[in-house]
Scaffold this motif. Sequence first.
Motif: not given
Length: 380
Positions: A215, A180, A183, A172, A175-176, A101-102, A208
């Motif tokens: 998400a 992962n 998110v 963001l 996180a990407l 996960v992010g 997304q």
Amino acid sequence: MQAPDLLHRNPGTVQAGVRVSGLHMVFRDAKHAEVTALQEVDLEVPAGQFCVLLGPSGCGKTTLLRCIAGLESPTAGTILVDGQTAVLDGRVVLETQNRPVGMVFQSYALWPHMNVAQNVAYPLTTGPRGARPAKAEVQRRVAEVLEKTRIAHLAERRIGQLSGGQQQRVALARALVAGNSVVLFDEPLSNIDAKIRENLRAELKAMQEEWGFTAIYVTHDQVEALDLADQIVVLDHGRIVQTGTPQDIYFRPMSRHVADFVGTSNLIAGTVLSQAADRVGLQTALGRVDVPGPPGIGPTALLMTRANDWWLQPQDTSARDGWKGVVKARHLLGAYTEYLVEVGELTVRIWDRYHEWGGPGAGVVTGFDADAAWVVPDGG
């Protein structure tokens, strides 16, 4: 083990998803009293879906998100992330750093002593040395994700030199970048100006859909939820009270809480007089009304009418059948004017986009579109 590279996957190909079963969370407050944050929560988010957890402050949505991320340990329940068991019967199986996960935090949680590129690269440069990508691969991924989030020109800037919207893009991108498959977003747009928030919302949804990650997004903003979500999960006091598409949640709420929290509604008490396959006859303070509603409802229920489904006309020129009323207040709210109209013992909220019907004391005739109304179970 190197994470999969989401930047090179097509939508629909990411084998991901989140499943939560029987999740229960109890903690102790500052006075050592037990507080139940989550109660028997069951949730399934299919791969590639955009799920929004919606509810007021204290409803449990952020606690649920943090349990999925591994930042909180639930009292009971099971969590699967991307097919991997993260929590089994309340026991943590997969530590936070090992979950695919992010996360994008409300406060951004960016390193002020690093520039943009270094912040984005951080998830790729931590962990066991044997599992880290080569330096060239890190640079390639960072460059690509910066380009896709439209902040490549900011790569060398410090975080303190960025606007709120730019910082959000950095969070963001971070996180990407590791690829992962899931998110998590904890109210990421709440600190951003309204106009910028609209643009970022559209960009986030587009990214997304393009990259296909799953998400899960926490917010108390109903407009944000309706705009972003494939699935909305409404929580209240630690429980899920309704799950559905944005259309289901807005047009067909199944409890007073959902009807009142999502959208602007007039909720009028009624007694069920008749039921057909898809319509309910109600006796209300307005008289008898026949409107759409779910089967098996009663003996009492609530008539839900949205503020934008009412109409107004001056009493002396009305050519439509309706109820006589008196304007108690009028507020210009930009795209529409909101009227509070007293109809008998009721006060109803009415939005009008096109006309001015006078201020407090003005006599009007009013009514609503019966086919746009809905019957909500009483006491839910």
